[in-house]
Design a protein around this motif. Structure first.
Motif, PDB file in Angstrom:
ATOM      1  N   THR A 148      39.451  48.547  16.477  1.00  0.00           N
ATOM      2  CA  THR A 148      40.575  49.162  15.771  1.00  0.00           C
ATOM      3  C   THR A 148      41.478  48.095  15.163  1.00  0.00           C
ATOM      4  OG1 THR A 148      40.526  51.073  17.259  1.00  0.00           O
ATOM      5  CG2 THR A 148      42.559  50.703  16.015  1.00  0.00           C
ATOM      6  N   ALA A 152      42.148  47.604  11.203  1.00  0.00           N
ATOM      7  CA  ALA A 152      43.518  47.704  10.702  1.00  0.00           C
ATOM      8  C   ALA A 152      43.885  46.550   9.785  1.00  0.00           C
ATOM      9  CB  ALA A 152      44.498  47.767  11.874  1.00  0.00           C
ATOM     10  N   ARG A 153      43.114  45.476   9.801  1.00  0.00           N
ATOM     11  CA  ARG A 153      43.402  44.317   8.957  1.00  0.00           C
ATOM     12  C   ARG A 153      42.931  44.506   7.528  1.00  0.00           C
ATOM     13  NH1 ARG A 153      44.895  39.672  11.368  1.00  0.00           N
ATOM     14  NH2 ARG A 153      43.936  38.429   9.713  1.00  0.00           N
ATOM     15  N   ALA A 314      37.047  52.699  10.466  1.00  0.00           N
ATOM     16  CA  ALA A 314      37.720  52.611   9.168  1.00  0.00           C
ATOM     17  C   ALA A 314      37.344  53.756   8.229  1.00  0.00           C
ATOM     18  CB  ALA A 314      37.386  51.270   8.518  1.00  0.00           C
ATOM     19  N   SER A 317      38.457  57.587   9.189  1.00  0.00           N
ATOM     20  CA  SER A 317      39.913  57.636   9.271  1.00  0.00           C
ATOM     21  C   SER A 317      40.533  57.610   7.878  1.00  0.00           C
ATOM     22  CB  SER A 317      40.439  56.452  10.093  1.00  0.00           C
ATOM     23  OG  SER A 317      39.980  56.515  11.422  1.00  0.00           O
ATOM     24  N   THR A 318      39.981  56.780   7.003  1.00  0.00           N
ATOM     25  CA  THR A 318      40.476  56.715   5.632  1.00  0.00           C
ATOM     26  C   THR A 318      40.234  58.033   4.904  1.00  0.00           C
ATOM     27  OG1 THR A 318      40.047  54.337   5.572  1.00  0.00           O
ATOM     28  CG2 THR A 318      40.325  55.450   3.464  1.00  0.00           C
ATOM     29  N   THR A 336      50.343  54.413   5.855  1.00  0.00           N
ATOM     30  CA  THR A 336      49.414  53.292   5.969  1.00  0.00           C
ATOM     31  C   THR A 336      50.190  52.044   6.367  1.00  0.00           C
ATOM     32  OG1 THR A 336      49.662  52.748   3.623  1.00  0.00           O
ATOM     33  CG2 THR A 336      47.862  54.232   4.222  1.00  0.00           C
ATOM     34  N   ASN A 337      49.462  51.056   6.879  1.00  0.00           N
ATOM     35  CA  ASN A 337      50.107  49.783   7.190  1.00  0.00           C
ATOM     36  C   ASN A 337      50.092  48.892   5.954  1.00  0.00           C
ATOM     37  OD1 ASN A 337      47.480  48.879   6.990  1.00  0.00           O
ATOM     38  ND2 ASN A 337      47.264  48.320   9.135  1.00  0.00           N
ATOM     39  N   ASN A 339      48.169  46.668   5.080  1.00  0.00           N
ATOM     40  CA  ASN A 339      46.816  46.427   4.572  1.00  0.00           C
ATOM     41  C   ASN A 339      46.187  47.667   3.953  1.00  0.00           C
ATOM     42  OD1 ASN A 339      46.756  43.685   5.574  1.00  0.00           O
ATOM     43  ND2 ASN A 339      46.502  44.552   7.624  1.00  0.00           N
ATOM     44  N   MET A 341      45.629  50.557   5.475  1.00  0.00           N
ATOM     45  CA  MET A 341      44.805  51.309   6.410  1.00  0.00           C
ATOM     46  C   MET A 341      45.630  52.405   7.086  1.00  0.00           C
ATOM     47  SD  MET A 341      41.965  49.891   5.899  1.00  0.00           S
ATOM     48  CE  MET A 341      41.020  50.743   7.165  1.00  0.00           C
ATOM     49  N   ILE A 343      46.957  53.641   9.778  1.00  0.00           N
ATOM     50  CA  ILE A 343      47.140  53.133  11.132  1.00  0.00           C
ATOM     51  C   ILE A 343      47.469  54.232  12.133  1.00  0.00           C
ATOM     52  CG2 ILE A 343      49.574  52.621  10.711  1.00  0.00           C
ATOM     53  CD1 ILE A 343      47.062  50.615  12.873  1.00  0.00           C
ATOM     54  N   MET A 346      44.352  56.091  13.047  1.00  0.00           N
ATOM     55  CA  MET A 346      43.510  55.210  13.851  1.00  0.00           C
ATOM     56  C   MET A 346      44.022  55.109  15.282  1.00  0.00           C
ATOM     57  SD  MET A 346      42.920  52.342  10.880  1.00  0.00           S
ATOM     58  CE  MET A 346      42.220  51.112  11.959  1.00  0.00           C
TER      59      MET A 346
END
Length: 525
Positions: A148, A152-153, A314, A317-318, A336-337, A339, A341, A343, A346
């Motif tokens: 995870t 998330a990156r 990824a 979840s997206t 989203t975070n 990046n 994603m 989050i 997730m």
């Protein structure tokens, strides 16, 4: 998605060869956590593998290619089911896909935990460690939360892990497993199963065996993800089916040879559990005086599981976040975070996976828990495939004039034959998954309890998205949502404020839609 994926021009060169696409599909589908379960069938496992490839894998691939090219908008199965039957069915399909993955994570991560246990210097100590519940739980949680964190990156981080992890953790061990099996037989090793034609014919009268055999269908799941590349193949009407045939034969051959290798090396009484694959490597390497290689292969298998987990954390979840922004989930799940994603989705999924892992690991029998959870995950995924096949057939009637750069061959009759075969095979596999296997009696209580748990959990999971859909609010929709409304959808199937589209757009509208989708895709890139 690049504009060429939507409607490539005649001047655009093919980006993927037929063989290249076949290899891409093999890598996407192939996993080594399944063969240990099927090894107890011996030679008869080959029958089930080929049957599932012919009546499930190939239909999934061809039908998904038509749906992907005909409806390139974001959403996948959410888009396909929504276009055919309305938003309620689309939301149900995407939710079941997420639920299936959430249940599947602890199962495949247990495989990773056992692999890590066998990286130690002493096989007897490793075997005891792999059966320790606390060790398995801590390993499952550690690997999943690590996956995870990697996902998330952002895209660049997890695609790099997925690419190299897939090669190191799946392709190389699969090649090693098949090579060991061939070497074992050629060098005079004694197979642990009967090698005659009679043993190759399965006992189809045994309902208990059919319950386990149904799980083979899910070994082939995921081929629909690469259907987006159909337009990147030269002459897709002929090249794509050839690539799928190569991928189907290649995947089935690797799974069959891998399963038979386990059956050759491991006594039948010890097959069917999560340690069988590692026991195979241990026995074969010891026989070849290569015991030092066992920890290396075990670590590689664990890396492969991590790579697969990162991808599946990824991707779905997206997709769910895009659906949430369209107004089907509260705003909490839409953020989203830095990046880009999703989050919060997730983290919610990570909490759910952790809860399932605790229940799974500390049940009286881990093998019984593995059986019931794997059957539940398979049941949910098969429902998604039933929706997909039904959507493809119905859309040939509901939107007959919709441009489809790739079509299932044979016209409407071909769609009924291929899509119908996939639907019937999925339905039969689903029905078979409801039959308690003979191994379930140990640790779970009784077949009645097993069936009650399986059906009860399935009903609970299927009911949840229907309740969420009924309670959705107009203000949940993000004005910046990139999920287009469904063509011809009734007002009740669209979040408040979305525009109405005709069922059959005019040529001008279709061209405008294509240009807009291409512009959005280029902007995304």
């Amino acid at each position: 998605m690049a504009s060429s994926d939507v409607m490539p021009s005649a001047k655009s060169p093919a980006k993927i060869t037929v063989v290249g696409l076949a290899m891409l599909n093999i890598v996407a589908v192939l996993s080594l956590d399944g063969p240990p379960t099927e090894a107890e069938y011996g030679l008869s496992a080959a029958f089930f593998y080929f049957f599932a490839a012919a009546f499930f894998l190939i239909p999934v691939s061809l039908v998904a290619a038509e749906l992907t090219t005909g409806w390139p908008e974001k959403g996948g199965v959410f888009r396909w089911a929504g276009e055919a039957f309305g938003a309620r069915w689309g939301f149900l399909a995407i939710f079941l896909l997420i639920a299936q993955v959430t249940i599947w994570f602890p199962l495949v991560l247990t495989f990773a935990a056992i692999s890590l246990a066998y990286t130690g210097p002493q096989a007897t100590v490793d075997a005891k460690l792999s059966g320790n519940q606390l060790y398995v739980l801590l390993s499952v949680l550690a690997v999943y939360w690590l996956a995870t964190a990697i996902a998330a990156r952002g895209v660049a981080a997890f695609t790099r892990i997925a690419k190299w992890g897939g090669i190191v953790g799946t392709i190389i061990p699969a090649a090693a497993l098949v090579t060991l099996g061939v070497a074992y037989l050629i060098s005079g090793g004694t197979p642990q199963i009967q090698l005659d034609w009679g043993a190759a014919i399965p006992d189809l009268s045994s309902l208990n065996n059919l319950a386990l055999a149904a799980s083979i269908f899910l070994f082939y799941s995921g081929m629909e993800m690469n259907a987006v590349h159909v337009q990147d193949v030269k002459n897709p009407d002929r090249g794509y089916p050839v690539a799928i045939l190569i991928a189907a034969v290649g995947t089935a051959s690797i799974l069959i040879l891998g399963t038979l290798t386990i059956a050759f090396v491991v006594p039948r009484s010890e097959t069917g559990n999560t340690q069988s694959l590692l026991i195979t490597f241990i026995n074969a390497f010891h026989w070849l005086d290569l015991s030092w290689a066992t920890p290396i292969l075990a670590l590689a298998l664990a890396i492969g599981v991590l790579a697969g987990i990162v991808t599946w954390v990824a991707g779905p979840s997206t997709a769910l976040q895009a659906v949430a922004k369209a107004g089907y989930l509260p705003p909490f799940y839409q953020s989203t975070n830095k990046n880009g994603m999703p989050i919060r989705i997730m983290l919610v999924q990570a909490a759910a996976v952790s809860s399932v892992a605790v229940v799974f690991v500390f049940m009286p029998s881990m093998e019984a828990a593995f059986q019931i959870l794997s059957q539940l995950a398979g049941l949910l995924y098969l429902v998604v495939y039933l929706i997909m096949f039904a959507s493809a057939i119905y859309l040939r009637y509901r939107q007959p004039d919709r441009p489809r750069p790739y079509r299932v061959p044979g016209g409407l009759v071909g769609m009924w034959i291929i899509g119908g075969a996939g639907f019937v095979a999925s339905a039969l596999a689903l029905a078979s998954s409801l039959v308690p296997p003979s191994q379930i009696g140990i640790g779970i209580g009784s077949p009645t309890l097993y069936l009650g748990l399986l059906i009860g959990l399935a009903v609970l999971i299927i009911t949840t998205p229907l309740l969420l859909y009924a309670r959705r609010k107009p203000h949940w929709r993000d004005p910046a949502s990139e999920v287009a409304p469904f063509a011809g959808a009734p007002r009740g199937d669209r979040p408040s404020g979305t525009p109405t589209r005709r069922l059959r757009p005019t040529a001008t509208e279709a061209a405008a839609d294509t240009d807009a989708e291409a512009a959005d895709a280029d902007a995304d890139e």
